[in-house]
Write a protein that holds these residues in place. Structure first.
Motif, PDB file in Angstrom:
ATOM      1  N   LYS A 134       2.274  18.097   0.144  1.00  0.00           N
ATOM      2  CA  LYS A 134       2.172  17.137   1.252  1.00  0.00           C
ATOM      3  C   LYS A 134       1.002  17.480   2.174  1.00  0.00           C
ATOM      4  N   ASP A 135       0.817  18.778   2.426  1.00  0.00           N
ATOM      5  CA  ASP A 135      -0.246  19.219   3.333  1.00  0.00           C
ATOM      6  C   ASP A 135      -1.640  18.871   2.814  1.00  0.00           C
ATOM      7  N   ASN A 136      -1.770  18.731   1.500  1.00  0.00           N
ATOM      8  CA  ASN A 136      -3.078  18.464   0.895  1.00  0.00           C
ATOM      9  C   ASN A 136      -3.269  17.019   0.450  1.00  0.00           C
ATOM     10  N   ALA A 137      -2.292  16.170   0.727  1.00  0.00           N
ATOM     11  CA  ALA A 137      -2.357  14.777   0.273  1.00  0.00           C
ATOM     12  C   ALA A 137      -3.034  13.887   1.309  1.00  0.00           C
ATOM     13  N   ASP A 138      -3.578  12.771   0.824  1.00  0.00           N
ATOM     14  CA  ASP A 138      -4.141  11.746   1.720  1.00  0.00           C
ATOM     15  C   ASP A 138      -3.046  10.822   2.240  1.00  0.00           C
ATOM     16  N   PHE A 139      -1.950  10.738   1.495  1.00  0.00           N
ATOM     17  CA  PHE A 139      -0.865   9.836   1.854  1.00  0.00           C
ATOM     18  C   PHE A 139       0.446  10.410   1.331  1.00  0.00           C
ATOM     19  N   ILE A 140       1.510  10.306   2.142  1.00  0.00           N
ATOM     20  CA  ILE A 140       2.846  10.742   1.697  1.00  0.00           C
ATOM     21  C   ILE A 140       3.704   9.495   1.549  1.00  0.00           C
ATOM     22  N   THR A 141       4.241   9.297   0.355  1.00  0.00           N
ATOM     23  CA  THR A 141       5.033   8.106   0.068  1.00  0.00           C
ATOM     24  C   THR A 141       6.529   8.421   0.169  1.00  0.00           C
ATOM     25  N   LEU A 142       7.353   7.514  -0.322  1.00  0.00           N
ATOM     26  CA  LEU A 142       8.806   7.707  -0.339  1.00  0.00           C
ATOM     27  C   LEU A 142       9.180   8.688  -1.454  1.00  0.00           C
ATOM     28  N   THR A 143      10.440   9.039  -1.559  1.00  0.00           N
ATOM     29  CA  THR A 143      10.883   9.992  -2.586  1.00  0.00           C
ATOM     30  C   THR A 143      10.986   9.299  -3.954  1.00  0.00           C
ATOM     31  N   ASN A 144      11.218  10.113  -4.971  1.00  0.00           N
ATOM     32  CA  ASN A 144      11.377   9.560  -6.324  1.00  0.00           C
ATOM     33  C   ASN A 144      12.696   8.802  -6.477  1.00  0.00           C
ATOM     34  N   GLU A 145      13.620   8.985  -5.568  1.00  0.00           N
ATOM     35  CA  GLU A 145      14.862   8.199  -5.582  1.00  0.00           C
ATOM     36  C   GLU A 145      14.668   6.852  -4.885  1.00  0.00           C
ATOM     37  N   GLU A 146      13.537   6.696  -4.203  1.00  0.00           N
ATOM     38  CA  GLU A 146      13.254   5.464  -3.444  1.00  0.00           C
ATOM     39  C   GLU A 146      12.056   4.709  -4.024  1.00  0.00           C
ATOM     40  N   ASP A 147      11.750   4.945  -5.300  1.00  0.00           N
ATOM     41  CA  ASP A 147      10.599   4.304  -5.944  1.00  0.00           C
ATOM     42  C   ASP A 147       9.294   4.606  -5.204  1.00  0.00           C
ATOM     43  N   GLY A 148       9.133   5.867  -4.828  1.00  0.00           N
ATOM     44  CA  GLY A 148       7.965   6.260  -4.034  1.00  0.00           C
ATOM     45  C   GLY A 148       6.643   6.010  -4.720  1.00  0.00           C
ATOM     46  N   ALA A 149       6.571   6.231  -6.028  1.00  0.00           N
ATOM     47  CA  ALA A 149       5.315   5.989  -6.751  1.00  0.00           C
ATOM     48  C   ALA A 149       4.965   4.509  -6.707  1.00  0.00           C
ATOM     49  N   ALA A 150       5.958   3.662  -6.966  1.00  0.00           N
ATOM     50  CA  ALA A 150       5.739   2.212  -6.935  1.00  0.00           C
ATOM     51  C   ALA A 150       5.327   1.752  -5.536  1.00  0.00           C
ATOM     52  N   TYR A 151       5.949   2.318  -4.513  1.00  0.00           N
ATOM     53  CA  TYR A 151       5.626   1.966  -3.129  1.00  0.00           C
ATOM     54  C   TYR A 151       4.148   2.239  -2.836  1.00  0.00           C
ATOM     55  N   ALA A 152       3.674   3.406  -3.243  1.00  0.00           N
ATOM     56  CA  ALA A 152       2.281   3.774  -2.987  1.00  0.00           C
ATOM     57  C   ALA A 152       1.326   2.864  -3.758  1.00  0.00           C
ATOM     58  N   ILE A 153       1.642   2.599  -5.014  1.00  0.00           N
ATOM     59  CA  ILE A 153       0.758   1.765  -5.839  1.00  0.00           C
ATOM     60  C   ILE A 153       0.681   0.345  -5.274  1.00  0.00           C
ATOM     61  N   GLU A 154       1.827  -0.203  -4.889  1.00  0.00           N
ATOM     62  CA  GLU A 154       1.812  -1.545  -4.284  1.00  0.00           C
ATOM     63  C   GLU A 154       1.005  -1.575  -2.999  1.00  0.00           C
ATOM     64  N   LYS A 155       1.156  -0.520  -2.211  1.00  0.00           N
ATOM     65  CA  LYS A 155       0.420  -0.438  -0.936  1.00  0.00           C
ATOM     66  C   LYS A 155      -1.087  -0.468  -1.177  1.00  0.00           C
ATOM     67  N   PHE A 156      -1.560   0.365  -2.102  1.00  0.00           N
ATOM     68  CA  PHE A 156      -3.012   0.470  -2.291  1.00  0.00           C
ATOM     69  C   PHE A 156      -3.584  -0.689  -3.124  1.00  0.00           C
ATOM     70  N   MET A 157      -2.746  -1.330  -3.927  1.00  0.00           N
ATOM     71  CA  MET A 157      -3.218  -2.525  -4.644  1.00  0.00           C
ATOM     72  C   MET A 157      -3.320  -3.707  -3.686  1.00  0.00           C
ATOM     73  N   SER A 158      -2.392  -3.787  -2.726  1.00  0.00           N
ATOM     74  CA  SER A 158      -2.403  -4.926  -1.801  1.00  0.00           C
ATOM     75  C   SER A 158      -3.527  -4.818  -0.777  1.00  0.00           C
ATOM     76  N   GLU A 159      -4.044  -3.605  -0.583  1.00  0.00           N
ATOM     77  CA  GLU A 159      -5.127  -3.414   0.402  1.00  0.00           C
ATOM     78  C   GLU A 159      -6.485  -3.816  -0.162  1.00  0.00           C
ATOM     79  N   GLU A 160      -6.531  -4.069  -1.478  1.00  0.00           N
ATOM     80  CA  GLU A 160      -7.832  -4.359  -2.108  1.00  0.00           C
ATOM     81  C   GLU A 160      -8.167  -5.844  -2.048  1.00  0.00           C
TER      82      GLU A 160
END
Length: 270
Positions: free
Chosen positions: A244-270
């Motif tokens: 976490k200390d070395n990341a650009d962004f901290i998403t939700l946990t793996n029980e909360e679809d954190g990977a999907a949350y981050a991908i949707e966030k950065f795809m929608s910003e484009e």
């Protein structure tokens, strides 16, 4: 699109605690691939243990990639081409074997669909086999059984004692190979210089992409290098603190679809 390639760790990142990809995460990743974004599954698992997830994500259809053994192998999953490999020096195996034996730990390696070990009933060996959906093959003598090229060994055992062995082996081997734990009870033993970032640099060069076009998502110590390397390094909500200390962004946990949350966030910003 700014981001053209998404790299995902598996356990604790892509999958939930049941080791499954949720329907929502699957939908988001298929949608990203339909837009032309490449997916890379980057794991300490052997290749065979990554295949079921690669198939679920349809990587062969969308020209995705498998990065196995923490970067020891890169495979183009559409063509099956082995694009890169880095193998263990067999000369070091007797030392690894003796370390495991002296501490009453099991040592394992891999051969196709099999986990090879002298201790098929060890609880941590069973964890590794279940995790990778692989069969366990009992061998009478580990050193005599391992004559084929291998990308890594794993010493498994009780975490507190394994941490002590990790320190001892690291000091002895730091100039020759990589020694680190991917889980408290899994001690990875890999060729020197093997990490996810180094192998991703090779893949990016092959694809004509830059690290600024890459999103890397992970939770563990062995994901640290790729999270620091990527243009957008994402730590899971359940990640180790150093990640976490070395990341650009901290998403939700793996029980909360954190990977999907981050991908949707950065795809929608484009």
């Amino acid at each position: 699109m700014k981001y053209k390639i998404i790299v995902l760790d598996l356990d604790g990142t892509l999958t939930n605690t049941k080791k499954e990809i949720t329907p929502h995460t699957l939908e988001v990743l298929l949608r990203a691939q339909e837009k032309g974004i490449k997916i890379v599954l980057a794991s300490g698992r052997p290749t065979y243990g990554i295949v079921p997830l690669a198939e679920k994500l349809q990587l062969s259809k969308y020209e995705g990639y498998i990065l196995a053994y923490n970067g020891g192998e890169i495979i183009d999953w559409k063509t099956g081409e082995l694009m890169y490999k880095n193998l263990l020096d067999h000369d070091v195996l007797p030392y690894l074997y003796q370390c495991a034996k002296d501490n009453n730990f099991a040592i394992v390696t891999y051969d196709g669909e099999y986990v090879l070990t002298e201790y098929p009933d060890d609880e941590y060996v069973l964890k590794e086999a279940i995790l990778n959906v692989m069969k366990i093959k009992k061998v009478d003598n580990f050193l005599e059984a391992v004559k084929h090229p291998i990308a890594k060994c794993l010493i498994v055992g009780e975490p507190t004692r394994l941490a002590e062995l990790e320190k001892e082996m690291y000091e002895h081997l730091k100039d020759r190979m990589g020694v680190f734990r991917s889980e408290p009870y899994f001690l990875e033993l890999v060729p020197k210089g093997i990490d996810k970032a180094q192998s991703l640099a090779v893949l990016l060069k092959e694809l004509g992409m830059t690290k600024d076009e890459m999103i890397a998502i992970g939770d563990g110590f062995n994901d640290l290098s790729m999270i620091k390397f990527a243009g957008m390094g994402v730590a899971m909500g359940n990640a180790q603190q150093i990640v976490k200390d070395n990341a650009d962004f901290i998403t939700l946990t793996n029980e909360e679809d954190g990977a999907a949350y981050a991908i949707e966030k950065f795809m929608s910003e484009e």
